[in-house]
Design an enzyme around this catalytic site. Structure first.
Site, PDB file in Angstrom:
ATOM      1  N   LYS A   1     -59.227 -80.645  87.644  1.00  0.00           N
ATOM      2  CA  LYS A   1     -60.513 -80.422  87.087  1.00  0.00           C
ATOM      3  C   LYS A   1     -60.505 -78.792  86.502  1.00  0.00           C
ATOM      4  O   LYS A   1     -61.290 -78.694  85.219  1.00  0.00           O
ATOM      5  CB  LYS A   1     -61.491 -80.113  88.230  1.00  0.00           C
ATOM      6  CG  LYS A   1     -62.089 -81.691  88.572  1.00  0.00           C
ATOM      7  CD  LYS A   1     -63.068 -81.476  89.881  1.00  0.00           C
ATOM      8  CE  LYS A   1     -62.418 -81.142  90.911  1.00  0.00           C
ATOM      9  NZ  LYS A   1     -62.909 -80.255  91.790  1.00  0.00           N
TER      10      LYS A   1
ATOM     11  N   ARG B   1     -71.966 -81.642  94.588  1.00  0.00           N
ATOM     12  CA  ARG B   1     -70.932 -82.108  95.599  1.00  0.00           C
ATOM     13  C   ARG B   1     -71.898 -82.934  96.562  1.00  0.00           C
ATOM     14  O   ARG B   1     -70.974 -83.641  97.371  1.00  0.00           O
ATOM     15  CB  ARG B   1     -70.252 -81.190  96.301  1.00  0.00           C
ATOM     16  CG  ARG B   1     -68.526 -81.075  95.504  1.00  0.00           C
ATOM     17  CD  ARG B   1     -68.085 -79.814  95.900  1.00  0.00           C
ATOM     18  NE  ARG B   1     -66.615 -79.921  96.418  1.00  0.00           N
ATOM     19  CZ  ARG B   1     -65.850 -78.916  95.682  1.00  0.00           C
ATOM     20  NH1 ARG B   1     -66.230 -78.011  94.804  1.00  0.00           N
ATOM     21  NH2 ARG B   1     -64.446 -79.044  95.999  1.00  0.00           N
TER      22      ARG B   1
ATOM     23  N   ARG C   1     -53.425 -71.073  97.858  1.00  0.00           N
ATOM     24  CA  ARG C   1     -54.713 -71.164  98.788  1.00  0.00           C
ATOM     25  C   ARG C   1     -54.531 -71.794  99.774  1.00  0.00           C
ATOM     26  O   ARG C   1     -53.890 -72.762 100.147  1.00  0.00           O
ATOM     27  CB  ARG C   1     -55.719 -72.151  97.770  1.00  0.00           C
ATOM     28  CG  ARG C   1     -56.085 -71.464  96.346  1.00  0.00           C
ATOM     29  CD  ARG C   1     -56.791 -72.223  95.435  1.00  0.00           C
ATOM     30  NE  ARG C   1     -57.706 -73.250  96.048  1.00  0.00           N
ATOM     31  CZ  ARG C   1     -58.658 -74.051  95.500  1.00  0.00           C
ATOM     32  NH1 ARG C   1     -58.766 -73.971  94.179  1.00  0.00           N
ATOM     33  NH2 ARG C   1     -59.285 -74.944  96.057  1.00  0.00           N
TER      34      ARG C   1
HETATM   35  P1  AMP Z   1     -62.810 -76.026  94.573  1.00  0.00           P
HETATM   36  O1  AMP Z   1     -62.184 -74.720  94.217  1.00  0.00           O
HETATM   37  O2  AMP Z   1     -63.745 -76.546  94.011  1.00  0.00           O
HETATM   38  O3  AMP Z   1     -61.702 -77.157  95.281  1.00  0.00           O
HETATM   39  O4  AMP Z   1     -63.684 -75.320  96.003  1.00  0.00           O
HETATM   40  C1  AMP Z   1     -62.568 -74.843  97.123  1.00  0.00           C
HETATM   41  C2  AMP Z   1     -63.615 -74.848  98.270  1.00  0.00           C
HETATM   42  O5  AMP Z   1     -65.072 -74.196  98.117  1.00  0.00           O
HETATM   43  C3  AMP Z   1     -64.272 -76.286  98.786  1.00  0.00           C
HETATM   44  O6  AMP Z   1     -63.205 -76.874  99.635  1.00  0.00           O
HETATM   45  C4  AMP Z   1     -65.824 -75.921  99.523  1.00  0.00           C
HETATM   46  O7  AMP Z   1     -65.213 -75.317 100.941  1.00  0.00           O
HETATM   47  C5  AMP Z   1     -66.197 -74.893  98.684  1.00  0.00           C
HETATM   48  N1  AMP Z   1     -67.033 -75.077  97.475  1.00  0.00           N
HETATM   49  C6  AMP Z   1     -66.653 -75.053  96.183  1.00  0.00           C
HETATM   50  N2  AMP Z   1     -67.827 -75.817  95.531  1.00  0.00           N
HETATM   51  C7  AMP Z   1     -68.541 -76.325  96.439  1.00  0.00           C
HETATM   52  C8  AMP Z   1     -69.953 -76.911  96.450  1.00  0.00           C
HETATM   53  N3  AMP Z   1     -70.522 -77.232  95.216  1.00  0.00           N
HETATM   54  N4  AMP Z   1     -70.504 -77.412  97.515  1.00  0.00           N
HETATM   55  C9  AMP Z   1     -69.883 -76.833  98.873  1.00  0.00           C
HETATM   56  N5  AMP Z   1     -68.895 -76.300  98.930  1.00  0.00           N
HETATM   57  C10 AMP Z   1     -68.031 -75.939  97.638  1.00  0.00           C
END
Ligand code: AMP
Length: 218
Positions: free
Chosen positions: A13, A88, A160
Site C-alpha cells: 500500500k 480503518r 519497525r
Molecule cells: P500502518 O503503517 O498503516 O500499517 O500503521 C501502523 C500502525 O499505526 C497500526 O498498526 C496502528 O497501530 C496505527 N494506525 C495507523 N493508521 C491507523 C488508523 N487509521 N486507525 C487506527 N490506528 C492506525
C-alpha cells in the site's frame, strides 16, 4: 481525484500510494507515517499513540480522525488525495464521509490489493524503513545499496517494531476483522476495484494504473 487504497499490512500500500502520488500529482496521506513521525519526535500525540502502535492495535478514532481532519484542510488536498491506512473502522469511515459531504466532495475509487497470508509474513519480516525519510526497502526484493543505510538520505534503516512476526499475525487478524465491513460498504457503492497484489512492483503498479485510468482517462 480522491482515492483510498486498502490492503493488508505488507501488501505494498505504502509503495503504491507513493507511486500514485507522484504520477497523478495528489498527496499521499498515510496515518501510519504521520503517527510514526509524531512518535519519533515524541510529541504529545506521539506519546499517546506509541502504546497502541507498538502493540499493533488501533489508535482510538478520536486521535486518528483529528489527524485526518487537519491534514485534509491543507491546500495540497484541493486536487485530491490518496489515503493509505485510513479509514480503518466504521467510526473513521463515517467521519471521512462527513468531511467530504461538508465540502461537497465524494470519494472516486477504492483500490483493494490482494496478497496471500504466507506472502505477507515473508514480505514484512524482510521489510526495513528509513528512520529519517520513511523510504521502504525489502532485504530480498529491494535491498539498499549499502547494508542498513538509506539510498536516498543516508540515514540508518530500522525494522519497525510492528513488523516482528508475533505482531504481524495480530495486525493481520485486526485488519481482517475490522476492514471487511468498510470494504463491504464501498462495494455496495460500486467504488471498489480489486487488484492482484502478487508479482513485481512494476506489474502490480501497471494493474493499478490501468484501473485508475479506466475510471479517470484524462
Ligand atoms: P500502518 O503503517 O498503516 O500499517 O500503521 C501502523 C500502525 O499505526 C497500526 O498498526 C496502528 O497501530 C496505527 N494506525 C495507523 N493508521 C491507523 C488508523 N487509521 N486507525 C487506527 N490506528 C492506525
Amino acid at each position: 481525484m480522491r482515492l483510498i487504497i486498502f490492503g493488508p499490512p505488507g501488501s505494498g500500500k505504502g509503495t503504491y500510494s507513493h507511486m500514485i502520488s507522484k504520477i497523478y500529482g495528489i498527496p499521499h496521506i498515510s496515518t501510519g507515517d504521520i503517527l510514526r513521525e509524531h512518535i519519533l519526535k515524541k510529541t504529545e500525540l506521539g506519546l499517546k499513540a506509541s502504546v497502541y502502535v507498538e502493540k499493533g492495535i488501533y489508535v482510538p478514532d478520536e486521535i486518528i480522525n483529528e489527524i485526518i481532519n487537519e491534514r485534509l484542510k491543507q491546500n495540497d488536498c484541493n486536487k485530491g488525495f490518496v489515503l493509505d491506512g485510513y479509514p480503518r473502522t466504521i467510526g473513521q469511515l463515517n467521519f471521512l464521509e462527513k468531511i467530504l459531504r461538508n465540502s461537497n466532495k465524494s470519494l472516486n475509487l477504492v483500490i483493494n490489493i490482494h496478497v496471500s497470508e504466507n506472502e505477507i509474513i515473508k514480505r514484512l519480516s524482510f521489510r526495513r524503513v528509513c528512520s529519517n525519510c520513511n523510504a521502504i526497502y525489502n532485504l530480498i526484493n529491494k535491498p539498499p545499496k549499502i547494508d542498513e543505510i538509506c539510498d536516498i538520505c543516508g540515514s540508518k534503516l530500522i525494522q519497525r517494531d510492528d513488523d516482528k512476526p508475533e505482531v504481524i499475525k495480530n495486525r493481520l487478524r485486526v485488519y481482517m476483522d475490522e476492514t471487511k465491513p468498510l470494504l463491504d460498504h464501498y462495494l455496495k457503492q460500486g467504488k471498489v476495484v480489486e487488484i492482484d497484489g502478487e508479482g513485481s512492483i512494476e506489474e502490480v503498479f501497471k494493474r493499478i494504473k490501468e484501473a485508475i485510468n479506466k475510471f479517470n482517462p484524462t
